[in-house]
Design an enzyme around this catalytic site. Structure first.
Site, mmCIF file in Angstrom:
data_model
loop_
_atom_site.group_PDB
_atom_site.id
_atom_site.type_symbol
_atom_site.label_atom_id
_atom_site.label_comp_id
_atom_site.label_asym_id
_atom_site.label_seq_id
_atom_site.Cartn_x
_atom_site.Cartn_y
_atom_site.Cartn_z
ATOM 1 N N CYS A 69 21.279 1.225 2.443
ATOM 2 C CA CYS A 69 21.138 0.835 1.036
ATOM 3 C C CYS A 69 22.480 0.771 0.306
ATOM 4 C CB CYS A 69 20.192 1.784 0.305
ATOM 5 S SG CYS A 69 18.569 1.885 1.066
ATOM 6 N N HIS A 78 21.727 1.321 -7.337
ATOM 7 C CA HIS A 78 20.721 1.090 -6.302
ATOM 8 C C HIS A 78 19.345 1.470 -6.855
ATOM 9 C CE1 HIS A 78 18.540 0.963 -2.677
ATOM 10 N NE2 HIS A 78 18.571 2.257 -2.415
ATOM 11 N N ASN A 81 12.327 -0.055 -3.489
ATOM 12 C CA ASN A 81 13.660 0.049 -2.891
ATOM 13 C C ASN A 81 13.797 -1.032 -1.823
ATOM 14 O OD1 ASN A 81 15.892 0.719 -1.364
ATOM 15 N ND2 ASN A 81 15.441 2.915 -1.305
HETATM 16 N N1 COA Z 1 1.353 10.581 -3.448
HETATM 17 C C1 COA Z 1 0.861 11.744 -3.867
HETATM 18 N N2 COA Z 1 1.417 12.932 -3.562
HETATM 19 C C2 COA Z 1 2.549 12.897 -2.836
HETATM 20 C C3 COA Z 1 3.110 11.715 -2.373
HETATM 21 C C4 COA Z 1 2.483 10.509 -2.702
HETATM 22 N N3 COA Z 1 2.933 9.312 -2.315
HETATM 23 N N4 COA Z 1 4.232 12.006 -1.677
HETATM 24 C C5 COA Z 1 4.355 13.350 -1.693
HETATM 25 N N5 COA Z 1 3.334 13.890 -2.394
HETATM 26 C C6 COA Z 1 3.067 15.291 -2.663
HETATM 27 C C7 COA Z 1 3.700 16.205 -1.642
HETATM 28 O O1 COA Z 1 2.888 16.386 -0.518
HETATM 29 C C8 COA Z 1 3.850 17.486 -2.452
HETATM 30 O O2 COA Z 1 2.607 18.138 -2.483
HETATM 31 P P1 COA Z 1 2.527 19.747 -2.411
HETATM 32 O O3 COA Z 1 3.245 20.224 -3.636
HETATM 33 O O4 COA Z 1 1.076 19.987 -2.415
HETATM 34 O O5 COA Z 1 3.236 20.120 -1.144
HETATM 35 C C9 COA Z 1 4.143 16.992 -3.854
HETATM 36 O O6 COA Z 1 3.677 15.632 -3.901
HETATM 37 C C10 COA Z 1 5.626 17.019 -4.193
HETATM 38 O O7 COA Z 1 6.350 16.501 -3.076
HETATM 39 P P2 COA Z 1 7.888 16.218 -3.138
HETATM 40 O O8 COA Z 1 8.332 15.716 -1.803
HETATM 41 O O9 COA Z 1 8.596 17.392 -3.737
HETATM 42 O O10 COA Z 1 7.889 15.024 -4.179
HETATM 43 P P3 COA Z 1 9.105 14.424 -4.929
HETATM 44 O O11 COA Z 1 8.930 14.603 -6.365
HETATM 45 O O12 COA Z 1 10.399 14.865 -4.297
HETATM 46 O O13 COA Z 1 8.915 12.876 -4.608
HETATM 47 C C11 COA Z 1 9.926 11.212 -3.221
HETATM 48 C C12 COA Z 1 8.988 12.405 -3.279
HETATM 49 C C13 COA Z 1 9.972 10.693 -1.809
HETATM 50 C C14 COA Z 1 9.393 10.149 -4.166
HETATM 51 C C15 COA Z 1 11.321 11.687 -3.713
HETATM 52 O O14 COA Z 1 11.708 12.833 -3.004
HETATM 53 C C16 COA Z 1 12.393 10.653 -3.542
HETATM 54 O O15 COA Z 1 12.358 9.600 -4.143
HETATM 55 N N6 COA Z 1 13.418 10.973 -2.738
HETATM 56 C C17 COA Z 1 14.531 10.056 -2.523
HETATM 57 C C18 COA Z 1 14.082 9.002 -1.560
HETATM 58 C C19 COA Z 1 14.991 7.820 -1.530
HETATM 59 O O16 COA Z 1 15.450 7.351 -2.530
HETATM 60 N N7 COA Z 1 15.206 7.334 -0.312
HETATM 61 C C20 COA Z 1 15.941 6.168 -0.056
HETATM 62 C C21 COA Z 1 17.366 6.392 -0.263
HETATM 63 S S1 COA Z 1 18.215 4.911 -0.066
#
Ligand code: COA
Length: 319
Positions: free
Chosen positions: A112, A246, A276
């Site tokens: 990315c 990004h 993304n």
């Molecule tokens: N729908 C509903 N619940 C979800 C979910 C979804 N799509 N994805 C995760 N959850 C749940 C998890 O299981 C967790 O549940 P729990 O508390 O019961 O264990 C809860 O939501 C929180 O999970 P968490 O991983 O802490 O969520 P988050 O707020 O960090 O969001 C992402 C997850 C992936 C959206 C976030 O971490 C993110 O955007 N990270 C960066 C990713 C990125 O940009 N990657 C590309 C880089 S180029």
């Protein structure tokens, strides 16, 4: 000499997949995805569409706007981590389709952050006086590498291509680049199968990600890349006309601009429409921002990207 962007173009597949569509596939909801990422819908390419099919359309639009002939193009760089084939490169496929018979052509792999890495390479070639006209493309079809049962990744990505034509110019263009990698964090965002470690895809052909780890990195990478590229350009935060970060997650963008004290009006966001789109994200946003009249001649535009590797980078441009 500076590398001036004299034409932009972009292209996305027709098929729209909404958060509601995804809620039928995995245990998620429109509300959760909007709140935690800002994404509402994304574009998904058909089985028959490969990365070069999106890239060629974006490239043709950029070339038409730039009013250059294919023969004038001296280098084609395609930033991608989802090439049609391991070889030939997408850049060579484009060279053939465009009939850019005088060009060198290669792909650049920085996920990315790819477009920002590519702009650093292309602008350096122009500044060094080696080349005058370069086609730079960011294109990815990461939805082909998504596990549609993994709610942690399948909600995030979409497909697209964006392109720019760069031309040597005395006054306008890229005035500073910043780029860096943190390879020791590479395992937090991985495509395990398909490479020479696993040519038969025994470890799976799907993106695996530690979302929280990548989130922490992204926040740090966005802030430091903007600060570093501004420092290199001898400018301050208040000089920025438009920041095009990004388009990964609105929470990453909001967190960083709040901390830095940059107003929302100065930040371009279109991730709600596309998710993304990896290496395409920044040139797609740049093309839309330019088409919407958000950038005028002489403005300071900052582009920033971060991604698998882990990689990050930024460019400062006098438009
Ligand atoms: N729908 C509903 N619940 C979800 C979910 C979804 N799509 N994805 C995760 N959850 C749940 C998890 O299981 C967790 O549940 P729990 O508390 O019961 O264990 C809860 O939501 C929180 O999970 P968490 O991983 O802490 O969520 P988050 O707020 O960090 O969001 C992402 C997850 C992936 C959206 C976030 O971490 C993110 O955007 N990270 C960066 C990713 C990125 O940009 N990657 C590309 C880089 S180029």
């Amino acid at each position: 000499m500076k590398a001036r962007i004299i034409g932009t173009g972009s292209h996305v597949p027709e098929k729209i997949v909404t958060n509601h569509d995804l809620a039928k596939l995995v245990d998620t909801s429109d509300e959760w995805i909007r709140e935690r990422t800002g994404i509402i819908e994304r574009r998904v390419s058909s089985e028959a569409t490969a990365t070069s099919d999106l890239a060629i359309v974006a490239a043709e639009k950029a070339i038409a706007k730039a009013k250059v002939s294919p023969e004038e193009i001296e280098v084609i760089i395609v930033c991608t981590t989802s090439p049609d084939t391991l070889f030939p490169s997408v850049a060579c496929i484009l060279q053939d389709k465009l009939k850019a018979v005088n060009a060198a052509a290669f792909d650049l792999s920085a996920a990315c952050a790819g477009f920002n890495y590519g702009l650093a390479v292309a602008s350096s070639l122009i500044e060094a006086g080696r080349h005058k006209t370069i086609l730079l493309v960011g294109a990815d079809t990461l939805t082909k590498y998504l596990d549609w049962t993994d709610r942690g990744t399948c909600i995030l990505f979409g497909d697209a291509a964006g392109a720019v034509v760069l031309k040597a110019d005395q006054d306008h263009g890229v005035i500073s680049n910043f780029w860096k990698a943190e390879g020791w964090l590479g395992q937090s965002l991985v495509m395990p199968g398909g490479g020479s470690r696993d040519p038969e895809n025994k470890h799976g052909r799907f993106i695996r990600m530690d979302g929280r780890e990548v989130f922490k990195f992204a926040v740090r990478a966005l802030e430091s890349s903007v600060n570093e590229v501004l420092k290199g350009a001898g400018r301050g935060l208040s000089d920025i006309t438009l920041l095009i970060p990004h388009q990964a997650n609105i929470r990453i963008i909001d967190h960083v601009i709040k901390k830095m004290g940059l107003s929302k009006e100065k930040v371009y966001v279109n991730l709600h429409k596309y998710g993304n789109t990896s290496a395409a994200s920044v040139p797609l946003a740049l093309d839309e921002a330019a088409a919407e009249g958000k950038i005028k001649s002489g403005d300071l535009v900052i582009l920033s990207g971060f991604g698998a590797g882990l990689t990050y980078g930024a460019n400062a441009i006098i438009w």
